[in-house]
Design a protein around this motif. Structure first.
Motif, PDB file in Angstrom:
ATOM      1  N   PRO A 154       0.810  -1.229   0.000  1.00 44.11           N
ATOM      2  CA  PRO A 154       0.000   0.000   0.000  1.00 44.11           C
ATOM      3  C   PRO A 154       0.840   1.274   0.000  1.00 44.11           C
ATOM      4  N   ALA A 155       1.914   1.293   0.793  1.00 44.42           N
ATOM      5  CA  ALA A 155       2.773   2.478   0.832  1.00 44.42           C
ATOM      6  C   ALA A 155       3.469   2.691  -0.504  1.00 44.42           C
ATOM      7  N   ALA A 156       3.878   1.600  -1.155  1.00 51.56           N
ATOM      8  CA  ALA A 156       4.535   1.725  -2.444  1.00 51.56           C
ATOM      9  C   ALA A 156       3.592   2.287  -3.499  1.00 51.56           C
ATOM     10  N   GLN A 157       2.330   1.843  -3.468  1.00 50.89           N
ATOM     11  CA  GLN A 157       1.374   2.364  -4.445  1.00 50.89           C
ATOM     12  C   GLN A 157       1.098   3.843  -4.220  1.00 50.89           C
ATOM     13  N   ARG A 158       0.902   4.229  -2.959  1.00 45.71           N
ATOM     14  CA  ARG A 158       0.665   5.648  -2.687  1.00 45.71           C
ATOM     15  C   ARG A 158       1.849   6.494  -3.127  1.00 45.71           C
ATOM     16  N   ALA A 159       3.051   5.999  -2.908  1.00 45.28           N
ATOM     17  CA  ALA A 159       4.243   6.761  -3.254  1.00 45.28           C
ATOM     18  C   ALA A 159       4.387   6.930  -4.764  1.00 45.28           C
ATOM     19  N   VAL A 160       4.161   5.850  -5.527  1.00 47.15           N
ATOM     20  CA  VAL A 160       4.360   5.954  -6.975  1.00 47.15           C
ATOM     21  C   VAL A 160       3.260   6.788  -7.619  1.00 47.15           C
ATOM     22  N   GLU A 161       2.048   6.722  -7.102  1.00 46.63           N
ATOM     23  CA  GLU A 161       0.956   7.493  -7.691  1.00 46.63           C
ATOM     24  C   GLU A 161       1.142   8.996  -7.498  1.00 46.63           C
ATOM     25  N   SER A 162       1.871   9.366  -6.466  1.00 45.30           N
ATOM     26  CA  SER A 162       2.113  10.788  -6.221  1.00 45.30           C
ATOM     27  C   SER A 162       3.521  11.224  -6.604  1.00 45.30           C
ATOM     28  N   ALA A 163       4.314  10.312  -7.166  1.00 41.68           N
ATOM     29  CA  ALA A 163       5.707  10.629  -7.475  1.00 41.68           C
ATOM     30  C   ALA A 163       5.798  11.588  -8.657  1.00 41.68           C
ATOM     31  N   PRO A 164       6.540  12.687  -8.525  1.00 42.37           N
ATOM     32  CA  PRO A 164       6.733  13.597  -9.653  1.00 42.37           C
ATOM     33  C   PRO A 164       7.392  12.872 -10.833  1.00 42.37           C
ATOM     34  N   GLY A 165       6.869  13.102 -12.019  1.00 42.92           N
ATOM     35  CA  GLY A 165       7.476  12.542 -13.222  1.00 42.92           C
ATOM     36  C   GLY A 165       7.007  11.161 -13.604  1.00 42.92           C
ATOM     37  N   CYS A 166       6.093  10.558 -12.821  1.00 47.27           N
ATOM     38  CA  CYS A 166       5.589   9.228 -13.164  1.00 47.27           C
ATOM     39  C   CYS A 166       4.419   9.369 -14.134  1.00 47.27           C
ATOM     40  N   ARG A 167       4.575   8.866 -15.334  1.00 50.44           N
ATOM     41  CA  ARG A 167       3.524   8.941 -16.340  1.00 50.44           C
ATOM     42  C   ARG A 167       2.531   7.786 -16.218  1.00 50.44           C
ATOM     43  N   LEU A 168       3.024   6.636 -15.791  1.00 52.08           N
ATOM     44  CA  LEU A 168       2.191   5.430 -15.758  1.00 52.08           C
ATOM     45  C   LEU A 168       2.847   4.433 -14.823  1.00 52.08           C
ATOM     46  N   ALA A 169       2.048   3.739 -14.018  1.00 53.12           N
ATOM     47  CA  ALA A 169       2.563   2.672 -13.166  1.00 53.12           C
ATOM     48  C   ALA A 169       1.461   1.644 -12.965  1.00 53.12           C
ATOM     49  N   VAL A 170       1.811   0.385 -13.056  1.00 54.81           N
ATOM     50  CA  VAL A 170       0.808  -0.673 -12.939  1.00 54.81           C
ATOM     51  C   VAL A 170       1.407  -1.861 -12.199  1.00 54.81           C
ATOM     52  N   GLY A 171       0.585  -2.482 -11.348  1.00 55.94           N
ATOM     53  CA  GLY A 171       0.979  -3.706 -10.677  1.00 55.94           C
ATOM     54  C   GLY A 171       0.458  -4.911 -11.446  1.00 55.94           C
ATOM     55  N   LEU A 172       1.324  -5.880 -11.675  1.00 54.63           N
ATOM     56  CA  LEU A 172       0.987  -7.060 -12.464  1.00 54.63           C
ATOM     57  C   LEU A 172       1.384  -8.317 -11.700  1.00 54.63           C
ATOM     58  N   GLY A 173       0.757  -9.443 -12.042  1.00 58.90           N
ATOM     59  CA  GLY A 173       1.077 -10.683 -11.367  1.00 58.90           C
ATOM     60  C   GLY A 173       1.015 -11.872 -12.300  1.00 58.90           C
ATOM     61  N   GLU A 174       2.041 -12.697 -12.233  1.00 61.41           N
ATOM     62  CA  GLU A 174       2.082 -13.928 -13.029  1.00 61.41           C
ATOM     63  C   GLU A 174       1.384 -15.064 -12.311  1.00 61.41           C
ATOM     64  N   ALA A 175       1.376 -15.004 -10.989  1.00 69.00           N
ATOM     65  CA  ALA A 175       0.686 -15.993 -10.159  1.00 69.00           C
ATOM     66  C   ALA A 175       0.234 -15.290  -8.891  1.00 69.00           C
ATOM     67  N   PRO A 176      -0.929 -15.661  -8.346  1.00 64.96           N
ATOM     68  CA  PRO A 176      -1.438 -14.977  -7.152  1.00 64.96           C
ATOM     69  C   PRO A 176      -0.421 -14.986  -6.014  1.00 64.96           C
ATOM     70  N   LEU A 177      -0.220 -13.828  -5.415  1.00 62.91           N
ATOM     71  CA  LEU A 177       0.592 -13.633  -4.218  1.00 62.91           C
ATOM     72  C   LEU A 177       2.095 -13.803  -4.436  1.00 62.91           C
ATOM     73  N   LEU A 178       2.505 -14.803  -5.212  1.00 64.95           N
ATOM     74  CA  LEU A 178       3.903 -15.215  -5.192  1.00 64.95           C
ATOM     75  C   LEU A 178       4.775 -14.629  -6.301  1.00 64.95           C
ATOM     76  N   ARG A 179       4.230 -14.404  -7.484  1.00 65.91           N
ATOM     77  CA  ARG A 179       5.069 -13.940  -8.605  1.00 65.91           C
ATOM     78  C   ARG A 179       4.499 -12.630  -9.120  1.00 65.91           C
ATOM     79  N   GLN A 180       5.167 -11.552  -8.746  1.00 65.41           N
ATOM     80  CA  GLN A 180       4.640 -10.221  -8.976  1.00 65.41           C
ATOM     81  C   GLN A 180       5.584  -9.387  -9.844  1.00 65.41           C
ATOM     82  N   ALA A 181       5.004  -8.361 -10.464  1.00 65.64           N
ATOM     83  CA  ALA A 181       5.791  -7.466 -11.317  1.00 65.64           C
ATOM     84  C   ALA A 181       5.189  -6.071 -11.271  1.00 65.64           C
ATOM     85  N   THR A 182       6.010  -5.086 -11.550  1.00 68.80           N
ATOM     86  CA  THR A 182       5.527  -3.723 -11.738  1.00 68.80           C
ATOM     87  C   THR A 182       6.128  -3.186 -13.030  1.00 68.80           C
ATOM     88  N   PHE A 183       5.365  -2.327 -13.684  1.00 64.74           N
ATOM     89  CA  PHE A 183       5.846  -1.664 -14.895  1.00 64.74           C
ATOM     90  C   PHE A 183       5.531  -0.186 -14.764  1.00 64.74           C
TER      91      PHE A 183
END
Length: 230
Positions: A147-176
């Motif tokens: 939650p803290a990471a999402q709040r930080a990136v959504e308000s970060a200056p210069g961020c055009r786009l950020a998305v959380g992605l997952g290859e498998a529930p809970l265990l294999r995660q990615a961000t772009f």
């Protein structure tokens, strides 16, 4: 070598089509010319980083042996046309990797011809992919920072786009994410929850496998979460 990222919000009438894409996974892309690596990833609620999954958003990530095959996939493939037919939002990015560290499913990507050190400053927009296979013993500490990471990136200056992605529930995660420049991306990466996650990855405590890739976005078009790109 070039990469393609596509972020999709499937129309409300097609939730089962959305899940069919995720379940079908890379098999749906297996006959694509020049394809070297592909993943079809689910997303967090409304494209975020939390535990709640999205029923209508997901992402496609693919590596091609050259720019011609990558652009052909974006502009002329049946896969991308199907996404255009079913999506209420679709954002696609043509990416040139400039640095890579780690591996994904045991695959370490070769260095780009014009690679740069991961900490080097580059002018113009930059994009970043981070992914990890989370150790079972570190699930609670990892997700407690989300939650803290999402709040930080959504308000970060210069961020055009950020998305959380997952290859498998809970265990294999990615961000772009895509940033105005490397200075904006580095400023975010060096603070708060993201800094803690990076330190944990380097120490080998959170992830059984991890990868960090940096790109130059050579073409960005479409829309995501109400923001239009062209």
């Amino acid at each position: 070598m070039h990469a393609v990222a596509a972020l999709v919000l499937v129309a409300a009438a097609d939730p089962f089509w959305n899940w069919s894409r995720i379940v079908g996974g890379p098999r749906l892309l297996r006959h694509t010319p020049g394809l070297r690596f592909a993943k079809v990833l689910g997303s967090g609620h409304e494209g975020g980083f939390g535990l709640k999954p999205s029923i209508d958003r997901h992402g496609v990530y693919a590596i091609f042996d050259g720019i011609d095959n990558a652009t052909d996939f974006l502009d002329r493939s049946a896969v991308m046309q199907a996404y255009r037919d079913h999506a209420s939002e679709l954002c696609s990015v043509l990416l040139r990797p400039i640095s890579s560290r780690g591996s994904w499913a045991g695959v370490a990507w070769p260095s780009a011809p014009h690679s740069v050190p991961p900490t080097a400053s580059t002018t113009g927009p930059v994009a970043a992919l981070t992914r990890g296979s989370i150790r079972l013993s570190r699930l609670l500490p990892f997700w407690s920072m989300a939650p803290a990471a999402q709040r930080a990136v959504e308000s970060a200056p210069g961020c055009r786009l950020a998305v959380g992605l997952g290859e498998a529930p809970l265990l294999r995660q990615a961000t772009f994410s895509i940033w105005d420049d490397s200075a904006a991306m580095s400023a975010y990466a060096q603070q708060g929850a993201h800094r803690l996650a990076v330190d944990a990855a380097r120490q080998g405590s959170h992830f059984a496998e991890s990868m960090f890739v940096r790109f130059v976005p050579e073409r960005l078009q479409g829309s995501w979460r109400g923001r239009h790109f062209g």
